[in-house]
Motif scaffolding. Structure first.
Motif, PDB file in Angstrom:
ATOM      1  N   LYS A  50      86.228  15.446 -13.722  1.00 14.76           N
ATOM      2  CA  LYS A  50      86.199  15.833 -15.130  1.00 14.76           C
ATOM      3  C   LYS A  50      85.653  17.235 -15.332  1.00 14.76           C
ATOM      4  N   THR A  51      84.894  17.728 -14.334  1.00 14.85           N
ATOM      5  CA  THR A  51      84.312  19.066 -14.469  1.00 14.85           C
ATOM      6  C   THR A  51      85.290  20.156 -14.074  1.00 14.85           C
ATOM      7  N   SER A  52      86.403  19.749 -13.474  1.00 19.23           N
ATOM      8  CA  SER A  52      87.371  20.762 -13.066  1.00 19.23           C
ATOM      9  C   SER A  52      88.101  21.291 -14.287  1.00 19.23           C
ATOM     10  N   GLN A  53      88.258  22.610 -14.347  1.00 15.85           N
ATOM     11  CA  GLN A  53      88.935  23.228 -15.484  1.00 15.85           C
ATOM     12  C   GLN A  53      90.399  23.511 -15.202  1.00 15.85           C
ATOM     13  N   ASP A  54      90.828  23.221 -13.983  1.00 16.34           N
ATOM     14  CA  ASP A  54      92.211  23.501 -13.651  1.00 16.34           C
ATOM     15  C   ASP A  54      93.034  22.237 -13.831  1.00 16.34           C
ATOM     16  N   SER A  55      93.227  21.840 -15.079  1.00  8.22           N
ATOM     17  CA  SER A  55      93.983  20.631 -15.370  1.00  8.22           C
ATOM     18  C   SER A  55      95.299  20.944 -16.047  1.00  8.22           C
ATOM     19  N   ILE A  56      95.761  22.195 -15.937  1.00  6.82           N
ATOM     20  CA  ILE A  56      96.995  22.594 -16.612  1.00  6.82           C
ATOM     21  C   ILE A  56      98.157  21.734 -16.158  1.00  6.82           C
ATOM     22  N   ALA A  57      98.250  21.514 -14.855  1.00  6.01           N
ATOM     23  CA  ALA A  57      99.407  20.836 -14.302  1.00  6.01           C
ATOM     24  C   ALA A  57      99.458  19.366 -14.690  1.00  6.01           C
ATOM     25  N   ASP A  58      98.331  18.779 -15.189  1.00  7.09           N
ATOM     26  CA  ASP A  58      98.307  17.378 -15.551  1.00  7.09           C
ATOM     27  C   ASP A  58      98.824  17.140 -16.965  1.00  7.09           C
ATOM     28  N   PHE A  59      98.987  18.193 -17.737  1.00  5.31           N
ATOM     29  CA  PHE A  59      99.431  18.076 -19.128  1.00  5.31           C
ATOM     30  C   PHE A  59     100.696  18.906 -19.316  1.00  5.31           C
ATOM     31  N   LEU A  60     101.753  18.258 -19.768  1.00  3.73           N
ATOM     32  CA  LEU A  60     103.035  18.933 -19.926  1.00  3.73           C
ATOM     33  C   LEU A  60     103.544  18.744 -21.352  1.00  3.73           C
ATOM     34  N   VAL A  61     103.954  19.839 -21.969  1.00 10.13           N
ATOM     35  CA  VAL A  61     104.583  19.785 -23.288  1.00 10.13           C
ATOM     36  C   VAL A  61     106.081  19.631 -23.078  1.00 10.13           C
ATOM     37  N   ILE A  62     106.651  18.603 -23.692  1.00 10.44           N
ATOM     38  CA  ILE A  62     108.059  18.252 -23.461  1.00 10.44           C
ATOM     39  C   ILE A  62     108.831  18.337 -24.773  1.00 10.44           C
ATOM     40  N   ASN A  63     110.022  18.897 -24.695  1.00 10.08           N
ATOM     41  CA  ASN A  63     110.907  18.987 -25.858  1.00 10.08           C
ATOM     42  C   ASN A  63     112.349  18.856 -25.396  1.00 10.08           C
ATOM     43  N   LYS A  64     113.241  18.653 -26.339  1.00 11.53           N
ATOM     44  CA  LYS A  64     114.659  18.568 -26.017  1.00 11.53           C
ATOM     45  C   LYS A  64     115.217  19.951 -25.697  1.00 11.53           C
ATOM     46  N   ILE A  65     116.208  19.984 -24.834  1.00 12.44           N
ATOM     47  CA  ILE A  65     116.909  21.231 -24.550  1.00 12.44           C
ATOM     48  C   ILE A  65     117.834  21.538 -25.730  1.00 12.44           C
ATOM     49  N   VAL A  66     117.691  22.708 -26.288  1.00 15.80           N
ATOM     50  CA  VAL A  66     118.523  23.097 -27.434  1.00 15.80           C
ATOM     51  C   VAL A  66     119.893  23.523 -26.933  1.00 15.80           C
ATOM     52  N   THR A  67     120.935  22.855 -27.459  1.00 19.02           N
ATOM     53  CA  THR A  67     122.316  23.173 -27.106  1.00 19.02           C
ATOM     54  C   THR A  67     123.122  23.426 -28.371  1.00 19.02           C
ATOM     55  N   ASP A  68     124.387  23.774 -28.196  1.00 21.43           N
ATOM     56  CA  ASP A  68     125.253  23.997 -29.367  1.00 21.43           C
ATOM     57  C   ASP A  68     125.433  22.725 -30.185  1.00 21.43           C
ATOM     58  N   LYS A  69     125.262  21.582 -29.523  1.00 18.14           N
ATOM     59  CA  LYS A  69     125.502  20.319 -30.221  1.00 18.14           C
ATOM     60  C   LYS A  69     124.298  19.847 -31.038  1.00 18.14           C
ATOM     61  N   ALA A 224     111.238  18.082 -45.899  1.00 21.04           N
ATOM     62  CA  ALA A 224     111.111  16.650 -45.635  1.00 21.04           C
ATOM     63  C   ALA A 224     110.241  16.418 -44.402  1.00 21.04           C
ATOM     64  N   ASN A 225     109.721  15.212 -44.318  1.00 19.00           N
ATOM     65  CA  ASN A 225     108.885  14.836 -43.179  1.00 19.00           C
ATOM     66  C   ASN A 225     109.776  14.567 -41.972  1.00 19.00           C
ATOM     67  N   LEU A 226     109.883  15.521 -41.069  1.00 16.33           N
ATOM     68  CA  LEU A 226     110.795  15.426 -39.944  1.00 16.33           C
ATOM     69  C   LEU A 226     110.134  14.742 -38.762  1.00 16.33           C
ATOM     70  N   GLN A 227     110.995  14.263 -37.857  1.00 22.40           N
ATOM     71  CA  GLN A 227     110.495  13.723 -36.601  1.00 22.40           C
ATOM     72  C   GLN A 227     109.932  14.863 -35.753  1.00 22.40           C
ATOM     73  N   PRO A 228     108.934  14.584 -34.902  1.00 24.05           N
ATOM     74  CA  PRO A 228     108.391  15.648 -34.049  1.00 24.05           C
ATOM     75  C   PRO A 228     109.436  16.163 -33.068  1.00 24.05           C
ATOM     76  N   SER A 229     109.327  17.409 -32.741  1.00 26.67           N
ATOM     77  CA  SER A 229     110.260  18.010 -31.781  1.00 26.67           C
ATOM     78  C   SER A 229     109.616  18.203 -30.411  1.00 26.67           C
ATOM     79  N   ARG A 230     108.285  18.028 -30.318  1.00 25.74           N
ATOM     80  CA  ARG A 230     107.608  18.202 -29.037  1.00 25.74           C
ATOM     81  C   ARG A 230     106.524  17.142 -28.885  1.00 25.74           C
TER      82      ARG A 230
END
Length: 395
Positions: A50-69, A224-230
């Protein structure tokens, strides 16, 4: 008198060179094995403490790939979020809530004048990598606390400030820089004061407390209250093939830079495994050398030992003497190895602390336990060899 005679016989029969080679072989084997144990302990502490500050790789922000569709509709449904939550590689999941109102931020300081359109997001506190007592808000608060990405400050210092002839800013200066937040509402612009309370390497957006976001969206929302994108997930292993396959199959993406550290884990694991294997082979080789060394020592002094037994010396007395000759050498070798690893551990701890990576400065209990186990094993092998080669049946 008998012990003095035996010492002379053993020293003459064993030879210094063979004795030295056996001790060196044991020392190298111990250094490799115990170093591998300590490295593995440090490795686990860096990744999961818990004292380690290098926890970047343990948390990932995920979203949909934006396409023409899906342009304009790249949101995540409740069913998609729930499905992601059920995956074995997901330990915890949180939703990034976007602001549904327009925001402008301007500096109150004349030394650093600026105005820019902004956007806010919020995330549950357990996903933050910033711990500040100012990170709280209610309707009576005098300012809105904000957490901004470190890369924003880098972009300002090494890009915007130089092109606009503005001074560069440190983190402390930014935290003390008063800003005005202009929220555009159907009834006009509402002004608030804002304050940066921390800098994040985990989420690349401007964060505000969840209570403020819920209150402001309800009070000032223009859409309007939209669904989350991330969403943000916590995972044990961001390089898990199941995670990559799932994201690809469901047309989701994340910041691949944050998974790069996970690739290094594989390299570190390989190094540790190689150290274990090499140390284990060296240890077996050292045991073999010691066994042969004992055998050669006894064989070289065979005639003298037969004479001593004929004169009334008991084999058990000879066995006890030989055990006392080898045990102190083994203890000294292992203690010297532990001292060297302890010094290296102390140096490593100081070096990593300068990079905000924290490990214990002392040897782990696993290393000490491994050293004790190895000492007992060597003692057992030596005693068995001595008992085998010095007995009534062999003479």
């Amino acid at each position: 008198m008998l012990n003095t005679l035996l010492k002379k016989l053993i020293r003459t029969a064993s030879g210094r060179s063979r004795n030295t080679m056996a001790v060196i072989g044991l020392f190298v084997a111990m250094l490799l094995i115990l170093s591998a144990v300590q490295i593995q302990s440090n490795y686990q502490q860096i990744l999961y403490s818990k004292t380690s500050q290098d926890s970047i790789a343990d948390f990932l922000v995920i979203n949909k790939i934006v396409t023409d569709k899906n342009v304009g509709d790249a949101t995540l449904t409740a069913a998609e979020i729930n499905d992601l939550k059920q995956q074995p590689f997901v330990e915890m999941i949180g939703t990034l809530t976007p602001s549904r109102f327009r925001v402008g931020v301007q500096s109150i300081s004349r030394q650093v004048p600026f105005y820019t359109d902004f956007f806010f997001e919020s995330v549950p506190d357990e996903f933050l990598d910033v711990n500040s007592p100012d990170w709280q808000w209610n309707e009576t608060s005098t300012f809105i606390p904000m957490i901004i990405p470190n890369m924003f400050l880098d972009m300002y210092n090494f890009g915007f400030s130089q092109s606009q002839h503005l001074p560069q800013l440190s983190q402390d200066l930014v935290k003390n820089l008063p800003v005005q937040i202009d929220i555009q509402t159907p009834g006009g612009v509402v002004n608030y004061y804002g304050k940066v309370v921390g800098f994040s390497d985990r989420i690349s957006s401007v964060l505000v407390p969840q209570p403020f976001m819920d209150w402001a969206n309800q009070k000032f929302a223009t859409g309007a209250n939209l669904q989350p994108s991330r969403v943000i997930i916590q995972t044990k292993d961001a390089a898990d093939p199941q995670l990559s396959d799932y994201l690809s199959k469901h047309h989701l993406s994340t910041n691949t830079e944050k998974t790069r550290f996970e690739k290094y884990r594989g390299i570190i694991n390989a190094v540790v495994i190689i150290s274990w294997i090499t140390g284990g082979l060296m240890f077996l080789f050292a045991l073999l050398i010691f066994t042969m060394f004992i055998q050669l020592t006894i064989a070289s002094a065979k005639e003298e030992i037969v004479l001593l037994i004929t004169l009334g010396a008991a084999p058990k007395q000879l066995q006890s003497f030989l055990r006392k000759q080898f045990l102190p050498v083994n203890i000294i070798t292992i203690v010297l190895t532990l001292v060297i690893i302890a010094v290296l551990q102390y140096i490593l701890q100081k070096t990593l602390a300068a990079e905000n990576i924290f490990i214990d400065q002392y040897l782990s209990y696993y290393t000490l336990f491994a050293a004790l186990t190895i000492l007992l094993l060597i003692t057992f092998v030596n005693n068995s060899s001595i008992k085998k080669y010095i007995s009534y049946n062999n003479w």
